[in-house]
Design a protein around this motif. Structure first.
Motif, PDB file in Angstrom:
ATOM      1  N   LEU A 171       0.928  -1.300   0.058  1.00 50.11           N
ATOM      2  CA  LEU A 171      -0.064   0.031  -0.064  1.00 50.11           C
ATOM      3  C   LEU A 171       0.891   1.281   0.094  1.00 50.11           C
ATOM      4  N   HIS A 172       2.254   1.082   0.354  1.00 46.43           N
ATOM      5  CA  HIS A 172       2.928   2.279   0.329  1.00 46.43           C
ATOM      6  C   HIS A 172       2.682   3.250   1.619  1.00 46.43           C
ATOM      7  N   ILE A 173       2.103   2.482   2.654  1.00 42.17           N
ATOM      8  CA  ILE A 173       1.697   3.370   3.880  1.00 42.17           C
ATOM      9  C   ILE A 173       2.888   2.880   4.865  1.00 42.17           C
ATOM     10  N   PRO A 174       3.577   3.958   5.339  1.00 37.40           N
ATOM     11  CA  PRO A 174       4.308   3.464   6.605  1.00 37.40           C
ATOM     12  C   PRO A 174       3.850   3.425   7.977  1.00 37.40           C
ATOM     13  N   VAL A 175       3.894   2.408   8.608  1.00 37.32           N
ATOM     14  CA  VAL A 175       3.402   2.202   9.753  1.00 37.32           C
ATOM     15  C   VAL A 175       4.510   1.902  10.854  1.00 37.32           C
ATOM     16  N   THR A 176       4.054   2.440  12.334  1.00 34.63           N
ATOM     17  CA  THR A 176       4.854   1.945  13.587  1.00 34.63           C
ATOM     18  C   THR A 176       4.080   0.825  14.417  1.00 34.63           C
ATOM     19  N   LEU A 177       4.793  -0.093  14.719  1.00 36.09           N
ATOM     20  CA  LEU A 177       4.592  -1.194  15.453  1.00 36.09           C
ATOM     21  C   LEU A 177       5.012  -1.045  16.857  1.00 36.09           C
ATOM     22  N   GLY A 178       4.166  -1.160  18.053  1.00 37.22           N
ATOM     23  CA  GLY A 178       4.873  -1.399  19.327  1.00 37.22           C
ATOM     24  C   GLY A 178       4.164  -2.362  20.115  1.00 37.22           C
ATOM     25  N   PHE A 179       4.964  -3.172  20.757  1.00 36.34           N
ATOM     26  CA  PHE A 179       4.491  -4.362  21.444  1.00 36.34           C
ATOM     27  C   PHE A 179       4.851  -4.469  23.008  1.00 36.34           C
ATOM     28  N   ALA A 180       4.013  -4.644  23.904  1.00 39.40           N
ATOM     29  CA  ALA A 180       4.279  -4.664  25.365  1.00 39.40           C
ATOM     30  C   ALA A 180       3.086  -5.563  25.929  1.00 39.40           C
ATOM     31  N   LYS A 181       3.070  -5.450  27.303  1.00 39.46           N
ATOM     32  CA  LYS A 181       2.255  -6.417  27.938  1.00 39.46           C
ATOM     33  C   LYS A 181       0.885  -5.863  27.945  1.00 39.46           C
ATOM     34  N   THR A 182       0.635  -4.523  27.862  1.00 43.54           N
ATOM     35  CA  THR A 182      -0.636  -4.077  27.781  1.00 43.54           C
ATOM     36  C   THR A 182      -0.784  -2.977  26.654  1.00 43.54           C
ATOM     37  N   LYS A 183      -2.114  -2.657  26.605  1.00 44.89           N
ATOM     38  CA  LYS A 183      -2.224  -1.522  25.646  1.00 44.89           C
ATOM     39  C   LYS A 183      -1.573  -0.196  25.992  1.00 44.89           C
ATOM     40  N   THR A 184      -1.774   0.157  26.952  1.00 44.91           N
ATOM     41  CA  THR A 184      -1.252   1.513  27.668  1.00 44.91           C
ATOM     42  C   THR A 184       0.354   1.525  27.373  1.00 44.91           C
ATOM     43  N   LEU A 185       0.877   0.410  27.647  1.00 48.16           N
ATOM     44  CA  LEU A 185       2.626   0.149  27.312  1.00 48.16           C
ATOM     45  C   LEU A 185       2.828   0.159  25.905  1.00 48.16           C
ATOM     46  N   ALA A 186       2.075  -0.379  25.094  1.00 49.38           N
ATOM     47  CA  ALA A 186       2.155  -0.366  23.926  1.00 49.38           C
ATOM     48  C   ALA A 186       2.318   0.730  23.067  1.00 49.38           C
ATOM     49  N   LYS A 187       1.105   1.718  23.520  1.00 46.70           N
ATOM     50  CA  LYS A 187       1.074   2.811  23.061  1.00 46.70           C
ATOM     51  C   LYS A 187       2.386   3.847  23.400  1.00 46.70           C
ATOM     52  N   ILE A 188       2.727   3.492  24.364  1.00 48.93           N
ATOM     53  CA  ILE A 188       4.139   4.212  24.937  1.00 48.93           C
ATOM     54  C   ILE A 188       5.214   4.011  23.854  1.00 48.93           C
ATOM     55  N   VAL A 189       5.261   2.603  23.624  1.00 46.19           N
ATOM     56  CA  VAL A 189       6.395   2.069  22.961  1.00 46.19           C
ATOM     57  C   VAL A 189       6.288   2.504  21.454  1.00 46.19           C
ATOM     58  N   THR A 190       5.100   2.563  20.839  1.00 42.16           N
ATOM     59  CA  THR A 190       4.885   3.100  19.486  1.00 42.16           C
ATOM     60  C   THR A 190       5.380   4.551  19.402  1.00 42.16           C
ATOM     61  N   SER A 244      -5.416   3.008  34.541  1.00 39.22           N
ATOM     62  CA  SER A 244      -4.060   3.369  33.737  1.00 39.22           C
ATOM     63  C   SER A 244      -2.959   2.947  34.653  1.00 39.22           C
ATOM     64  N   TRP A 245      -2.753   3.241  35.958  1.00 36.93           N
ATOM     65  CA  TRP A 245      -1.794   2.900  36.819  1.00 36.93           C
ATOM     66  C   TRP A 245      -1.668   1.434  36.627  1.00 36.93           C
ATOM     67  N   LEU A 246      -2.596   0.437  36.641  1.00 33.43           N
ATOM     68  CA  LEU A 246      -2.638  -0.890  36.667  1.00 33.43           C
ATOM     69  C   LEU A 246      -2.025  -1.377  35.313  1.00 33.43           C
ATOM     70  N   GLU A 247      -2.227  -0.884  34.227  1.00 36.34           N
ATOM     71  CA  GLU A 247      -1.752  -1.242  32.898  1.00 36.34           C
ATOM     72  C   GLU A 247      -0.247  -0.848  32.912  1.00 36.34           C
ATOM     73  N   LEU A 248       0.184   0.067  33.534  1.00 36.28           N
ATOM     74  CA  LEU A 248       1.616   0.525  33.599  1.00 36.28           C
ATOM     75  C   LEU A 248       2.254  -0.481  34.226  1.00 36.28           C
ATOM     76  N   HIS A 249       1.697  -1.121  35.566  1.00 32.83           N
ATOM     77  CA  HIS A 249       2.037  -2.289  36.077  1.00 32.83           C
ATOM     78  C   HIS A 249       1.838  -3.646  35.422  1.00 32.83           C
ATOM     79  N   ASP A 250       1.798  -3.762  34.244  1.00 32.71           N
ATOM     80  CA  ASP A 250       1.554  -5.019  33.580  1.00 32.71           C
ATOM     81  C   ASP A 250       0.239  -5.702  33.588  1.00 32.71           C
ATOM     82  N   VAL A 251      -0.659  -4.851  34.118  1.00 39.39           N
ATOM     83  CA  VAL A 251      -2.092  -5.683  34.301  1.00 39.39           C
ATOM     84  C   VAL A 251      -3.043  -5.286  33.304  1.00 39.39           C
ATOM     85  N   ASN A 252      -3.226  -6.030  32.441  1.00 39.80           N
ATOM     86  CA  ASN A 252      -4.262  -5.751  31.372  1.00 39.80           C
ATOM     87  C   ASN A 252      -5.728  -5.615  31.863  1.00 39.80           C
TER      88      ASN A 252
END
Ligand SMILES: [Mg+2]
Length: 416
Positions: free
Chosen positions: A130-149, A221-229
């Motif tokens: 598609l010629h679309i650039p993406v960025t991917l972040g992987f982590a234990k929770t959504k909040t952390l994945a967002k930070i990684v991205t 949010s606090w729990l997500e930062l502590h790896d709790v989904n």
């Protein structure tokens, strides 16, 4: 593990797929009526142009050719959005489409060691196909994945995987609290006042204190930062779009009222479907027509009219009636129209609707709601294959040869 796939500068990237000469240049995409900036390329961001900045403020830059400003082509963006999400689905056991250009990837059961390779493969597919650039972040929770991205984007890295505890705290300490997912400007201010500046500061607070101070959302949010989904889709405050529009350029100049009326009904109904999908209701409906700029015997006509609804709605029947009513007021016989469109705006959350003083009975909404749910469920899935399974009678039109833009049907094809 959870992943977040997020397209970079999505609208601008879509424009670049059509016109590769835009690559490397400063490009902005303007809102519906060319009023303000809704998307920027990285080059723009460096020039200091802000999201939502009024278009007239960048007029000089555009004139000096430092910036290329484009009108939004939302049907293109939607089309590419569908295809990007299809690619995401290929690589993850389950995905949640979060916005036009973002999806969460549920990587449950996949070892973390395989994620860098999967991330690279997703990046590669999106770019190659598609010629679309993406960025991917992987982590234990959504909040952390967002930070990684976000960190990856800033460093121009395609994909990042966060498993290391020390690295996690480093990232949390270097990220400002206002960049924490779900923290609005108001809450960020409150945190600054409480001496919390980085996400790391926040994560080090006592859990009980966070709950008392910021409520359950803060605690989540606090729990997500502590790896709790613990953020599920139902908790996610999906950002509602400001407006939804559907416009088409006709292949020919069209003078036929019946044809244009059916188009307007189709566009209004399709907009209302998208409104329901995002859980919104709208208070304003606009219809506009444009004659052909290059056939100027009659002059250029660009009539447009907006109606403010009594009570916000997502009901296709009400919206189609309103839009056809607007069309009747702006349509002139003897003019060939080249373009027509519907815009729904002043969108708010359907769960927070203020009933109208003149239509106060809440149960009056129940019947249309049920009806819309049934129509949507019948049509779900069929949309991508062309014609919807069920539609309003006002959307039907006699088939005009040559006018077919994918919506047109003939009476002969309507099943009893
Ligand atoms: Mg994005």
């Amino acid at each position: 593990m959870t992943g977040l796939a997020d397209c970079n500068n999505f609208f601008v990237s879509c424009e670049r797929t059509l016109d590769p000469s835009l690559e490397g240049k400063a490009v902005v995409v303007l809102s519906n009526n060319d009023g303000c900036v809704v998307a920027r390329s990285n080059e723009e961001k460096r020039l200091g142009i802000k999201m939502g900045q009024p278009a007239f403020e960048i007029r000089e830059l555009v004139k000096n050719r430092e910036v290329i400003a484009l009108s939004g082509n939302h049907s293109l963006y939607r089309d590419i959005s569908v295809r990007v999400h299809d690619i995401f689905r290929r690589y993850a056991p389950a995905t949640i489409d979060y916005s036009v250009d973002e999806a969460f990837l549920d990587m449950d059961g996949i070892p973390a060691s395989a994620l860098p390779e999967i991330g690279a493969a997703i990046w590669d597919s999106c770019w190659r196909e598609l010629h679309i650039p993406v960025t991917l972040g992987f982590a234990k929770t959504k909040t952390l994945a967002k930070i990684v991205t976000e960190v990856c984007k800033k460093r121009a890295v395609h994909a990042g995987v966060l498993t290391d505890e020390n690295l996690k705290w480093k990232l949390l300490d270097m990220t400002e609290i206002r960049d924490l997912w779900g923290i609005g400007r108001r809450l960020a201010k409150k945190m600054y006042q409480g001496g919390v500046y980085s996400i790391g500061d926040f994560a080090r607070l006592d859990r009980g204190h966070v709950r008392k101070w910021l409520g359950v959302n803060g605690e989540r949010s606090w729990l997500e930062l502590h790896d709790v989904n613990c953020i599920t889709l139902a908790h996610i405050d999906r950002r509602l779009q400001d407006s939804i529009s559907e416009t088409r350029t006709f292949p020919h100049d069209v003078e036929d009222y019946d044809y244009i009326r059916a188009r307007i009904a189709i566009y209004a109904s399709y907009c209302s479907q998208r409104l329901r999908q995002m859980g919104g209701v709208c208070s304003r409906a606009t219809v506009f027509l444009r004659s052909n700029r290059f056939h100027t015997e009659n002059g250029y006509h660009a009539p447009e009219m907006t109606f403010r609804l009594d009570a916000p709605t997502d009901d296709a029947v009400v919206l189609v009636k309103t839009c056809v009513g607007l069309l009747d007021r702006i349509f002139s016989r003897g003019i060939g129209y080249k373009r027509a469109g519907v815009i729904l705006s002043e969108i708010s959350d359907a769960r927070a609707v203020q009933p109208s003083l003149f239509n106060p009975c809440p149960t009056m909404r129940e019947v249309p709601e049920k009806l819309m749910r049934v129509i949507d469920s019948l049509n779900s899935g069929s949309r991508s294959h062309g014609t919807p399974a069920m539609r309003l009678a006002s959307q039907l039109t006699v088939h005009h040869k040559g006018y077919d833009d994918g919506f047109c049907i003939s009476f002969g094809s309507v099943q009893p």
